[in-house]
Design a protein around this motif. Structure first.
Motif, PDB file in Angstrom:
ATOM      1  N   CYS A  84       2.283  -6.442 -11.437  1.00  0.00           N
ATOM      2  CA  CYS A  84       2.457  -5.858 -10.105  1.00  0.00           C
ATOM      3  C   CYS A  84       2.921  -4.411 -10.190  1.00  0.00           C
ATOM      4  O   CYS A  84       2.241  -3.493  -9.777  1.00  0.00           O
ATOM      5  CB  CYS A  84       3.462  -6.710  -9.324  1.00  0.00           C
ATOM      6  SG  CYS A  84       4.048  -5.976  -7.796  1.00  0.00           S
ATOM      7  N   CYS A  95      10.232  -7.386  -2.720  1.00  0.00           N
ATOM      8  CA  CYS A  95       9.246  -8.271  -3.344  1.00  0.00           C
ATOM      9  C   CYS A  95       8.572  -9.201  -2.339  1.00  0.00           C
ATOM     10  O   CYS A  95       9.219 -10.017  -1.694  1.00  0.00           O
ATOM     11  CB  CYS A  95       9.876  -9.104  -4.448  1.00  0.00           C
ATOM     12  SG  CYS A  95       8.615  -9.984  -5.393  1.00  0.00           S
ATOM     13  N   CYS A 126       7.639  -2.007  -8.170  1.00  0.00           N
ATOM     14  CA  CYS A 126       9.039  -1.581  -8.151  1.00  0.00           C
ATOM     15  C   CYS A 126       9.359  -0.529  -9.202  1.00  0.00           C
ATOM     16  O   CYS A 126      10.525  -0.239  -9.445  1.00  0.00           O
ATOM     17  CB  CYS A 126       9.944  -2.802  -8.340  1.00  0.00           C
ATOM     18  SG  CYS A 126       9.870  -3.885  -6.907  1.00  0.00           S
TER      19      CYS A 126
HETATM   20  S1  SF4 Z   1       9.937  -7.632  -8.005  1.00  0.00           S
HETATM   21 FE1  SF4 Z   1       8.112  -8.281  -6.882  1.00  0.00          FE
HETATM   22  S2  SF4 Z   1       7.317  -6.401  -5.922  1.00  0.00           S
HETATM   23 FE2  SF4 Z   1       8.747  -5.782  -7.546  1.00  0.00          FE
HETATM   24  S3  SF4 Z   1       7.445  -5.478  -9.366  1.00  0.00           S
HETATM   25 FE3  SF4 Z   1       8.220  -7.589  -9.440  1.00  0.00          FE
HETATM   26  S4  SF4 Z   1       6.607  -8.801  -8.437  1.00  0.00           S
HETATM   27 FE4  SF4 Z   1       6.269  -6.668  -7.880  1.00  0.00          FE
END
Ligand code: SF4
Ligand SMILES: Cc1cc2nc3c(=O)[nH]c(=O)nc-3n(C[C@H](O)[C@H](O)[C@H](O)COP(=O)(O)OP(=O)(O)OC[C@H]3O[C@@H](n4cnc5c(N)ncnc54)[C@H](O)[C@@H]3O)c2cc1C
Ligand code: SF4
Lengths: 388, 466
Positions: free
Chosen positions: A20, A61, A23
């Motif tokens: 992902c 998230c 963040c």
């Molecule tokens: S916490 Fe959630 S939104 Fe942040 S990088 Fe991990 S999966 Fe992605």
């Protein structure tokens, strides 16, 4: 990791984050994560120590529980940190104290009480007398007794930290890791300005979801207060050993000025951190770490309060008792420092050094794929962008 | 003044994603009382917008969060390019012009950006990245809306529009209550979550699609608007769709289910045949065609096959690859698990490897011209033989991002009736009107730009009815 379920769970979540990467602007965890495709136990411990529990990623998230992907990094990484502290503790049996805060509190309080009583016993009838002038403290509690606490327990504390640091560094750096001076310098600068606690610009969503600098301020007070107290002790040692001047020192003197500034800062910082912790969201918190945090704040706060009292009461008949209690709280603090939350300082500093070193030199252990960093051509434009 | 517990507001906003919140904030800024009605529960608020990462904006100069210059002309050219000029030119121009003002407006709402990371290709010139992604963005918008006294209700679907000719009087909610309003903004997304509806255009194949985003965008409001006489815009068959891992959940898998491996391997269908040039273009320019390409294959499934040299060239995906020490064994596994024609697959790879045998290295970030010889379909770039063990495969399915068909609007975001006359006080923003601009093709980040620009326009005009 000691707990295979925790290792599996951390790997699962980190794999989701690595796919992902939304963040990546929040903290040092994600840039380090993105250098890896798979995670060893050491990697997980290292990444966990880069997390300062700000919760930004939790609120951001889309996979946070109750989503079936159930990503809750702050909670999971906090559990990993506790696991890491436990595994690297010497002597091993005391590792338990990291997740048993009641026991930790009892041990620290017990040591504090014993030392207090012992000091009072050594003082005997001098305990309630007024003593002033150079050497007044030592007339109540002998110098050697203070050395036993300071060097004995203090040395023990340092030994526990050193062993933990070496073990952690070995575990988290597979392959030869060259740390250049520049990386060390940058890491030191990161530590000194509590860089990541600033959450970029607007602050971290702690204690509530609204970005705030309050934790950075409180933590800074404790951190710099501690450094000031350390400087105070050092200057006192110089006064005594090199200049031959015995304490207590006048109010306008380096040891007293540094010591009281540090004491006030630490008391304020502890109160702030306590308050924030109390009001913090429990959903992203790991239950087992909370108690340990409080124990440390109490130990540190008490040590400073008794230290300040000693300053205020040093010309009264209460000086002896205060001094004995202070010596006891210091002893308790040393035990807590060795076997409690304070040890995060070791892991955190080493992790920040490592992060700077690997980001700067591009050095990566073999199983890490540098390729993942290079191919911006291979990304989902709606999605993530690899670093660099 | 808040609209708390009242049965009357100035502006009612249906939906709870980016377009809805932009409309609500714009309307509130004009002093209107505003209600946001979000069908999803609070933890799922924000629709597809909570899965996003960036939006596209024109800018005349670089600043802290974008590199270089991206002029309005270039943006418009890009848009005309991907749609083949089949767009509402006035709205397209309006979108591009307004996009330049979006970053400042967003920053004023408290949105934070992620600084561009050094060396990331084209996207950091054209797109701004929200710090923390779309959910963080939506959290900021919701927090601000709450602070400004916008009335927000979750688990509250709008089920009917109370119309008196061209004038909207109010909306009916799922529990039967009526909320009277002077104007309404409909920002309830596309109809991508209703695969039954997509099946009307794609046949039963649609049931094999996976929905990347929210399960709540079932298009009920779109259906209602069309039934109330709104004019349809956009092609019902068109959608933004990418190749995602076939093991992804049916709904809401979001960004992590994508597989960005295609340029570095070959893609075969269940018959074991290749069907499209995997190296046709740089991935950011082609990623959005693969959803539909796979939708046209037997059983709507495909497989990207890679070797050890290719496996680390892309972001590690969520699901582990199917792995085997030899191609024959990999083909065997794909046959056992997915019914792939094993022999055909091995033949296809051997054929491909012969056609690519002359290539020894590739340059991933550019069109490197390392193409196959005498192969149909060709692989035009990055064509290395799939020959270094171990071998890997990811099963792929079409992942629907959002549908394009929506309602026609004018430059004030008012919904148009079939006769071309707008409804008096009924507006639409976001996916539900994206088809005015996107008839086909896609430009990364334009979904959020459409929602932000038209959400703002709709909210501002709707507030004028107060
Ligand atoms: S916490 Fe959630 S939104 Fe942040 S990088 Fe991990 S999966 Fe992605
Ligand atoms: C994984 C993924 C990644 C993406 N990444 C990007 C990106 O980086 N950049 C980009 O520009 N675009 C991206 N997109 C596309 C983008 O999500 C959409 O274009 C955009 O979010 C549309 O915004 P919207 O407000 O119209 O719809 P949504 O955000 O989907 O909002 C629709 C809302 O309406 C609600 N709703 C539905 N029906 C009703 C009803 N009857 N009553 C009340 N409420 C209702 C839904 O619950 C939802 O909250 C991505 C999409 C996905 C799935
Ligand atoms: S909680 Fe904060 S520090 Fe920890 S991983 Fe998430 S964003 Fe980083």
């Amino acid at each position: 990791m000691r707990d295979p379920d925790l290792a599996r769970e951390a790997t699962r979540q980190l794999t989701i984050c690595n796919a992902c990467r939304y963040c990546e602007g929040y903290c040092a965890v994600f840039p380090a994560l993105e250098l890896r495709q798979t995670f060893t136990g050491g990697d997980i411990a290292y990444l966990a120590s880069l997390c300062h529990d700000c919760r930004a990623c939790y609120y951001a998230c889309m996979y946070a529980p109750p989503h079936p992907f159930a990503v809750n990094l702050p909670r999971t990484l906090a559990a990993v940190r506790t696991d890491t502290y436990r595994r690297h503790t010497w002597p091993a049996v005391l590792g338990q104290l990291h997740s048993r805060s009641t026991a930790a509190a009892v041990v620290a309080a017990g040591v504090a009480l014993l030392v207090t009583l012992w000091a009072a016993w050594l003082a005997g009838e001098r305990l309630f007398q007024v003593h002033t002038g150079p050497g007044a403290f030592y007339r109540v509690i002998p110098h050697w007794a203070m050395l036993v606490v300071g060097l004995g327990l203090g040395g023990y504390w340092m030994a526990v930290w050193a062993i933990a640091g070496v073990r952690f560094w070995r575990e988290s750096t597979t392959g030869a890791m060259r740390v250049q001076a520049r990386a060390l310098g940058l890491a030191a600068w990161d530590v000194l300005r509590l860089r990541w606690l600033g959450g970029g610009d607007a602050g971290c969503p702690y204690p509530t979801e609204r970005p705030s600098q309050s934790r950075r301020i409180s933590h800074g007070l404790v951190f710099y207060g501690f450094l000031a107290a350390f400087a105070s002790t050092t200057s006192a040692a110089i006064y005594q050993e090199l200049l031959g001047r015995l304490p207590p020192y006048p109010v306008v003197s380096l040891p007293v000025l540094l010591g009281s500034a540090g004491g006030v800062a630490m008391i304020a910082g502890c109160l702030g951190l306590w308050q924030q912790k109390r009001h913090s969201d429990q959903a992203p918190a790991a239950a087992e770490t909370l108690g340990s945090d409080y124990v440390f704040l109490i130990a540190l706060g008490m040590t400073n309060v008794t230290g300040m009292l000693t300053l205020f009461l040093r010309q009264t008949p209460l000086m002896g008792v205060t001094l004995a209690v202070h010596l006891g709280t210091v002893a308790g603090l040393y035990v807590t420092a060795a076997h409690g939350k304070f040890i995060h300082a070791v892991y955190r500093v080493l992790a920040l050094v490592r992060s700077r070193a690997e980001q700067r030199t591009g050095h990566l252990p073999l199983e890490v794929a540098p390729a993942a960093r290079h191919h911006a051509g291979a990304i989902d434009p709606d999605g993530s962008v690899p670093p660099q | 003044m808040t609209a708390q517990a009242s049965s009357h507001v100035d502006v009612v906003v249906a939906g709870g994603g980016n377009a809805a919140l932009c409309a609500a904030l714009a309307a509130r800024a004009r002093g209107a009382t505003v209600a946001v009605l979000e069908r999803a529960p609070q933890h799922m608020r924000g629709g597809n917008s909570r899965h996003t990462r960036n939006l596209r904006c024109a800018h005349d100069a670089p600043h802290a969060y974008v590199t270089g210059v991206y002029t309005e002309e270039e943006f418009l050219d890009d848009l005309l390019g991907v749609t083949g000029h089949a767009t509402n030119h006035d709205l397209a121009r309006l979108l591009v012009r307004e996009s330049a003002t979006v970053p400042d407006w967003m920053a004023a709402q408290g949105v934070r950006w992620q600084p561009p990371l050094a060396g990331t290709l084209a996207l950091h010139r054209t797109n701004l990245f929200f710090l923390g992604g779309g959910k963080a963005l939506l959290n900021t918008y919701y927090a601000r809306a709450e602070r400004l006294g916008v009335w927000i209700r979750y688990e509250t679907a709008v089920t009917d529009l109370l119309l008196d000719g061209r004038r909207l009087e109010g909306v009916r909610l799922a529990d039967g209550t009526v909320l009277r309003a002077r104007a309404a903004v409909i920002a309830t997304g596309g109809f991508e979550a209703d695969l039954g509806w997509l099946a009307e255009y794609w046949g039963p194949a649609a049931h094999n699609f996976l929905v990347r985003g929210t399960p709540y965008n079932d298009g009920a409001m779109l259906r209602l608007l069309l039934r109330c006489g709104a004019r349809c815009a956009g092609d019902p068959r068109e959608f933004h769709g990418v190749a995602i891992d076939a093991r992804a959940p049916k709904y809401d898998g979001g960004i992590v289910t994508r597989v960005d491996a295609i340029p570095f391997g070959i893609v075969v269908n269940r018959l074991g045949h290749r069907f499209y040039d995997e190296g046709e273009q740089l991935w950011p320019k082609r990623y959005a065609i693969w959803g539909k390409l796979i939708a046209q294959q037997p059983d709507q499934i495909a497989f990207v096959v890679l070797d050890a040299r290719a496996i680390r060239r892309f972001i590690p995906p969520l699901f582990p690859p199917i792995t085997a020490p030899s191609l024959v064994e990999l083909a065997g596994q794909l046959e056992a698990q997915f019914g792939v024609d094993r022999q055909a697959l091995v033949r296809t790879i051997e054929e491909f490897n012969r056609a690519a045998a002359h290539n020894t290295r590739i340059v991933p970030d550019v069109l490197d011209g390392a193409c196959t010889r005498n192969l149909d379909p060709p692989k035009s770039n990055w064509a290395l033989p799939v020959a270094t063990p171990p071998f890997f495969a990811f099963p792929l399915r079409p992942g629907v991002t959002f549908t394009y068909m929506g309602v026609a609007v004018d430059a004030a975001a008012r919904v148009l009736r079939q006769d071309g006359v707008p409804f008096h006080n009924l507006y639409a923003a976001g996916e539900i009107m994206a088809g005015n601009i996107l008839t086909r093709g896609y430009l990364a980040g334009i979904g959020m730009t459409i929602g932000t620009v038209f959400g703002r326009i709709a909210g501002t005009h709707a507030a004028a009815h107060a």
